[in-house]
Design a protein around this motif. Structure first.
Motif, PDB file in Angstrom:
ATOM      1  N   UNK A  19     -21.978   3.458 -24.440  1.00  0.00           N
ATOM      2  CA  UNK A  19     -21.718   2.323 -23.571  1.00  0.00           C
ATOM      3  C   UNK A  19     -21.141   2.793 -22.257  1.00  0.00           C
ATOM      4  N   UNK A  20     -21.041   1.860 -21.314  1.00  0.00           N
ATOM      5  CA  UNK A  20     -20.568   2.219 -19.983  1.00  0.00           C
ATOM      6  C   UNK A  20     -19.153   2.784 -20.023  1.00  0.00           C
ATOM      7  N   UNK A  74     -21.236 -10.468 -13.706  1.00  0.00           N
ATOM      8  CA  UNK A  74     -20.337  -9.592 -12.950  1.00  0.00           C
ATOM      9  C   UNK A  74     -20.423  -8.162 -13.477  1.00  0.00           C
ATOM     10  N   UNK A  75     -20.470  -8.018 -14.795  1.00  0.00           N
ATOM     11  CA  UNK A  75     -20.577  -6.689 -15.388  1.00  0.00           C
ATOM     12  C   UNK A  75     -21.899  -6.026 -15.063  1.00  0.00           C
ATOM     13  N   UNK A  76     -22.987  -6.803 -15.077  1.00  0.00           N
ATOM     14  CA  UNK A  76     -24.303  -6.240 -14.747  1.00  0.00           C
ATOM     15  C   UNK A  76     -24.334  -5.738 -13.310  1.00  0.00           C
ATOM     16  N   UNK A 135     -17.128  -6.273 -19.082  1.00  0.00           N
ATOM     17  CA  UNK A 135     -18.143  -6.067 -20.110  1.00  0.00           C
ATOM     18  C   UNK A 135     -18.078  -7.212 -21.123  1.00  0.00           C
ATOM     19  N   UNK A 136     -19.066  -8.099 -21.155  1.00  0.00           N
ATOM     20  CA  UNK A 136     -19.001  -9.233 -22.087  1.00  0.00           C
ATOM     21  C   UNK A 136     -18.996  -8.813 -23.546  1.00  0.00           C
ATOM     22  N   UNK A 205     -29.648   0.866 -17.429  1.00  0.00           N
ATOM     23  CA  UNK A 205     -30.228   0.242 -18.623  1.00  0.00           C
ATOM     24  C   UNK A 205     -29.280  -0.795 -19.210  1.00  0.00           C
ATOM     25  N   UNK A 206     -27.993  -0.489 -19.231  1.00  0.00           N
ATOM     26  CA  UNK A 206     -27.012  -1.444 -19.742  1.00  0.00           C
ATOM     27  C   UNK A 206     -26.939  -2.678 -18.850  1.00  0.00           C
TER      28      UNK A 206
END
Length: 217
Positions: A19-20, A74-76, A135-136, A205-206
């Motif tokens: 993950x990020x 927002x996370x994207x 990150x949701x 990708x995330x």
């Protein structure tokens, strides 16, 4: 003890994934740069979210799903921006100098002239906070899932939470401080550019995976 172990196992199963946040912790560990601050922010953030979930905040998020949608977009946007920056580093190169300096500084005797090029603490802290709180999936995993499962343990739900918090502390500590041993494979310009290219692909990708469900719905 069984309740604590249950929380520990579930916590690890949710945290130990590509993950990020984990990618950023890994990169900072390899650079040996503000690792303690990054690990502390990640672990304390998880602890706060887990406690909130066990205390019942999950019901609030379930009742207001738009909060997750806002965090998703927002996370994207943030992940996409970070991915573009990583791609730019991979294209331009130059990061190997920092890794080489880190190795030199670590092996040099006290009083020597070896130096380490470091990023200021503030940008690193802000990036860590953004990757965590925007990150949701963090809210879905820690607040909703862990909170809901902890509720099934009744009076022992806080022992379950303690196990999950311990899992977060163990994982981020091992990832952040253990990553420095990978520096020996990142002594060349090519190896560091490959790492940044992988980071760029993962981040972008995330970012796409966050908004695809929204666009598809």
């Amino acid at each position: 003890m069984l309740t604590v172990l249950a929380g520990l196992g579930l916590g690890l199963s949710l945290i130990v994934a590509i993950g990020a946040q984990n990618v950023f912790v890994l990169r900072q560990g390899i650079r040996r740069e503000h690792v303690l601050a990054v690990v502390a922010i990640c672990a304390l953030s998880d602890a706060a979210l887990i406690i909130a979930g066990v205390a019942g905040l999950g019901f609030v998020i379930a009742a207001a799903p738009w909060l997750v949608v806002v965090a998703r977009w927002a996370g994207a946007l943030f992940l996409l921006s970070y991915g573009v920056l990583a791609a730019r580093r991979a294209w331009r190169g130059g990061e190997e100098l920092e890794v080489g300096s880190a190795d030199a500084a670590a092996s040099a005797p006290r009083g020597s002239s070896a130096t380490l090029t470091r990023t200021r603490l503030a940008p690193v802290v802000l990036t860590t906070l953004a990757l965590t709180w925007l990150n949701p999936h963090v809210y879905l995993d820690t607040v909703l899932m862990l909170g809901s499962i902890a509720a099934t343990h009744g009076a022992e739900r806080w022992l379950f939470a303690a196990g999950a918090i311990a899992a977060s502390i163990l994982w981020f500590t091992a990832l952040g401080f253990g990553a420095r041993h990978l520096g020996r494979w990142l002594r060349t310009p090519r190896s560091w550019r490959i790492l940044d290219a992988i980071i760029a692909v993962v981040m972008i990708a995330l970012a796409i995976s966050l908004v695809v469900p929204v666009l598809g719905g």
